[in-house]
Design a protein around this motif. Structure first.
Motif, PDB file in Angstrom:
ATOM      1  N   VAL A  90       0.835  -1.211   0.000  1.00 43.50           N
ATOM      2  CA  VAL A  90       0.000   0.000   0.000  1.00 43.50           C
ATOM      3  C   VAL A  90       0.866   1.255   0.000  1.00 43.50           C
ATOM      4  N   MET A  91       2.024   1.221   0.680  1.00 47.26           N
ATOM      5  CA  MET A  91       2.905   2.388   0.682  1.00 47.26           C
ATOM      6  C   MET A  91       3.456   2.668  -0.707  1.00 47.26           C
ATOM      7  N   ASP A  92       3.670   1.616  -1.495  1.00 44.59           N
ATOM      8  CA  ASP A  92       4.335   1.764  -2.787  1.00 44.59           C
ATOM      9  C   ASP A  92       3.378   1.759  -3.972  1.00 44.59           C
ATOM     10  N   SER A  93       2.081   1.834  -3.719  1.00 50.24           N
ATOM     11  CA  SER A  93       1.096   1.789  -4.804  1.00 50.24           C
ATOM     12  C   SER A  93       0.681   3.200  -5.241  1.00 50.24           C
ATOM     13  N   GLY A  94       0.469   3.363  -6.534  1.00 49.58           N
ATOM     14  CA  GLY A  94      -0.092   4.602  -7.049  1.00 49.58           C
ATOM     15  C   GLY A  94       0.895   5.753  -7.112  1.00 49.58           C
ATOM     16  N   TRP A  95       0.334   6.959  -7.023  1.00 46.64           N
ATOM     17  CA  TRP A  95       1.121   8.176  -7.165  1.00 46.64           C
ATOM     18  C   TRP A  95       0.872   9.111  -5.980  1.00 46.64           C
ATOM     19  N   ILE A  96       1.874   9.933  -5.681  1.00 47.79           N
ATOM     20  CA  ILE A  96       1.780  10.927  -4.626  1.00 47.79           C
ATOM     21  C   ILE A  96       1.502  12.297  -5.253  1.00 47.79           C
ATOM     22  N   LEU A  97       0.516  12.997  -4.695  1.00 45.78           N
ATOM     23  CA  LEU A  97       0.229  14.366  -5.118  1.00 45.78           C
ATOM     24  C   LEU A  97       0.888  15.322  -4.129  1.00 45.78           C
ATOM     25  N   PRO A  98       1.913  16.078  -4.563  1.00 45.40           N
ATOM     26  CA  PRO A  98       2.573  17.019  -3.655  1.00 45.40           C
ATOM     27  C   PRO A  98       1.911  18.399  -3.709  1.00 45.40           C
ATOM     28  N   ALA A  99       2.100  19.167  -2.654  1.00 45.13           N
ATOM     29  CA  ALA A  99       1.610  20.547  -2.639  1.00 45.13           C
ATOM     30  C   ALA A  99       2.311  21.328  -3.748  1.00 45.13           C
ATOM     31  N   PRO A 100       1.566  22.067  -4.569  1.00 40.35           N
ATOM     32  CA  PRO A 100       2.185  22.802  -5.674  1.00 40.35           C
ATOM     33  C   PRO A 100       2.829  24.123  -5.256  1.00 40.35           C
ATOM     34  N   ALA A 101       2.545  24.575  -4.027  1.00 40.17           N
ATOM     35  CA  ALA A 101       3.131  25.832  -3.547  1.00 40.17           C
ATOM     36  C   ALA A 101       3.020  25.877  -2.026  1.00 40.17           C
ATOM     37  N   ASP A 102       3.856  26.726  -1.416  1.00 33.35           N
ATOM     38  CA  ASP A 102       3.811  26.901   0.038  1.00 33.35           C
ATOM     39  C   ASP A 102       2.471  27.501   0.465  1.00 33.35           C
ATOM     40  N   PHE A 103       2.023  27.087   1.643  1.00 28.96           N
ATOM     41  CA  PHE A 103       0.937  27.805   2.323  1.00 28.96           C
ATOM     42  C   PHE A 103       1.113  27.605   3.821  1.00 28.96           C
ATOM     43  N   ALA A 104       0.580  28.532   4.588  1.00 24.63           N
ATOM     44  CA  ALA A 104       0.705  28.476   6.047  1.00 24.63           C
ATOM     45  C   ALA A 104      -0.675  28.462   6.685  1.00 24.63           C
ATOM     46  N   ILE A 105      -0.795  27.717   7.771  1.00 23.57           N
ATOM     47  CA  ILE A 105      -2.061  27.570   8.495  1.00 23.57           C
ATOM     48  C   ILE A 105      -1.863  27.984   9.956  1.00 23.57           C
ATOM     49  N   ARG A 106      -2.784  28.832  10.450  1.00 25.24           N
ATOM     50  CA  ARG A 106      -2.818  29.187  11.871  1.00 25.24           C
ATOM     51  C   ARG A 106      -4.172  28.743  12.424  1.00 25.24           C
ATOM     52  N   PRO A 107      -4.211  27.613  13.128  1.00 22.14           N
ATOM     53  CA  PRO A 107      -5.502  27.086  13.618  1.00 22.14           C
ATOM     54  C   PRO A 107      -5.996  27.842  14.849  1.00 22.14           C
ATOM     55  N   ASP A 108      -7.319  27.888  14.973  1.00 19.07           N
ATOM     56  CA  ASP A 108      -7.964  28.428  16.179  1.00 19.07           C
ATOM     57  C   ASP A 108      -8.891  27.335  16.704  1.00 19.07           C
ATOM     58  N   PRO A 109      -8.379  26.449  17.576  1.00 19.82           N
ATOM     59  CA  PRO A 109      -9.181  25.303  18.021  1.00 19.82           C
ATOM     60  C   PRO A 109     -10.451  25.680  18.781  1.00 19.82           C
ATOM     61  N   GLU A 110     -10.445  26.819  19.446  1.00 21.73           N
ATOM     62  CA  GLU A 110     -11.650  27.239  20.184  1.00 21.73           C
ATOM     63  C   GLU A 110     -12.799  27.543  19.238  1.00 21.73           C
ATOM     64  N   LYS A 111     -12.500  28.204  18.140  1.00 15.25           N
ATOM     65  CA  LYS A 111     -13.532  28.535  17.153  1.00 15.25           C
ATOM     66  C   LYS A 111     -13.693  27.432  16.112  1.00 15.25           C
ATOM     67  N   GLY A 112     -12.705  26.524  16.045  1.00 17.53           N
ATOM     68  CA  GLY A 112     -12.756  25.450  15.047  1.00 17.53           C
ATOM     69  C   GLY A 112     -12.439  25.931  13.647  1.00 17.53           C
ATOM     70  N   THR A 113     -11.744  27.078  13.542  1.00 21.00           N
ATOM     71  CA  THR A 113     -11.438  27.668  12.244  1.00 21.00           C
ATOM     72  C   THR A 113      -9.929  27.824  12.079  1.00 21.00           C
ATOM     73  N   PHE A 114      -9.520  28.373  10.953  1.00 19.86           N
ATOM     74  CA  PHE A 114      -8.097  28.622  10.726  1.00 19.86           C
ATOM     75  C   PHE A 114      -7.916  29.863   9.861  1.00 19.86           C
ATOM     76  N   GLN A 115      -6.757  30.486   9.997  1.00 24.48           N
ATOM     77  CA  GLN A 115      -6.326  31.531   9.085  1.00 24.48           C
ATOM     78  C   GLN A 115      -5.273  30.941   8.159  1.00 24.48           C
ATOM     79  N   TRP A 116      -5.159  31.491   6.968  1.00 23.88           N
ATOM     80  CA  TRP A 116      -4.181  30.958   6.038  1.00 23.88           C
ATOM     81  C   TRP A 116      -3.499  32.084   5.288  1.00 23.88           C
ATOM     82  N   VAL A 117      -2.316  31.802   4.788  1.00 27.00           N
ATOM     83  CA  VAL A 117      -1.601  32.760   3.966  1.00 27.00           C
ATOM     84  C   VAL A 117      -0.790  32.009   2.915  1.00 27.00           C
ATOM     85  N   THR A 118      -0.726  32.571   1.719  1.00 27.33           N
ATOM     86  CA  THR A 118       0.082  32.020   0.638  1.00 27.33           C
ATOM     87  C   THR A 118       0.440  33.142  -0.308  1.00 27.33           C
ATOM     88  N   ARG A 119       1.536  32.992  -1.019  1.00 28.57           N
ATOM     89  CA  ARG A 119       1.926  33.986  -2.011  1.00 28.57           C
ATOM     90  C   ARG A 119       1.461  33.584  -3.410  1.00 28.57           C
TER      91      ARG A 119
END
Length: 288
Positions: A90-119
């Protein structure tokens, strides 16, 4: 007529095809999908190195290890799951989809939401978006019960598109046994005959701090399967109690487990022996 016959013959032996194409220049050149067996999982590398380091090449020391192992309560079996054929497959089957660009996540667990930033914004002026909490209510916590899951789901609208042979669909799974525990992609089946955009949902688990997901980070794993295999009517399935042939095969399997010191055998040789026993089971003739 000759041309029609040639097309039929060619189609019979032609491999099923899949085409991944990026709507934004540069992505296919720098961060293409790649075969899963090329993914370097650090835990797997470390485990195999440790196993090789602890295995003595000296026949005298190897024999001593065999005696020492047999005294252990677990019968001396040191084989790590990293070499298990089922897990490796299972580890060696198929193809891996990589992230096409950087992005950052700042989670807010109390609200259950997140902020994000990318260029980076891709075709349509999008990259990082989200699914609101209500859209995954009741199921998101089932994706990874060992970790908390943020209510809001990260959605990546990638520039990737997919086409495939009409007989092929793609099974999406989280990257199997991944080193990255910050997120999990959902499991599902992508049908390229009508669903050609590759948008990836990520259930977010890392609740504290800011997190950068760098370009090239493995996001999910795609495994091609024949479309007809989705229909249970395509299979002749028999569910029954074991018969004499099965008990005979079971006895031979038990014999294989103890006939040799496991330290002196290779996994591929053990697999070969198991295949031989399965081939001797006369129940196979029922399906000829």
């Amino acid at each position: 007529m000759a041309m029609t016959l040639w097309k039929k013959i060619k189609g019979k032996f032609q491999k099923p095809w899949i085409r991944f194409y990026s709507m934004d220049a540069g992505v296919a050149e720098f961060y293409p999908l790649y075969p899963s067996q090329r993914l370097k999982r650090q835990w797997r590398i470390n485990t195999l190195k440790e196993q090789h380091k602890n295995k003595s090449e000296c026949p005298v020391l190897a024999l001593k290890e065999t005696f020492d192992n047999l005294k252990m309560k677990d019968n001396g079996i040191k084989e790590h799951a990293a070499t298990c054929p089922a897990i490796t497959a299972v580890m060696d089957s198929g193809w891996i989809l990589p992230a096409p660009a950087d992005f950052a996540i700042r989670p807010d667990p109390e609200k259950g939401t997140f902020q994000w930033v990318t260029r980076q914004l891709f075709v349509g002026g999008k990259y990082v978006t989200s699914h609101i909490e209500r859209q995954t209510e009741g199921m998101r916590d089932l994706v990874n019960k060992a970790q908390p899951t943020l209510g809001q789901v990260v959605k990546l609208e990638t520039p990737w598109r997919v086409m495939a042979h009409p007989d092929i669909v793609l099974l999406q799974i989280p990257v199997s046994y991944s080193d990255d525990k910050r997120f999990s992609a959902p499991t599902g089946i992508v049908d390229p005959s009508y669903s050609y955009e590759i948008n990836v949902q990520l259930f977010w688990h890392a609740m504290e701090g800011d997190h950068i997901v760098e370009a090239g980070t493995p996001l999910c794993q795609w495994i091609p399967i024949p479309r007809k295999w989705l229909d249970t009517k395509e299979f002749d399935v028999i569910i029954e109690t074991a018969n004499d042939e099965d008990f005979k095969a079971e006895q031979m399997m038990d014999y294989l487990k103890t006939k040799s010191f496991i330290e002196n055998t290779k996994l591929n040789d053990r697999i070969k022996d198991h295949k031989k026993i399965n081939s001797l089971n006369k129940n196979l003739k029922r399906f000829d």
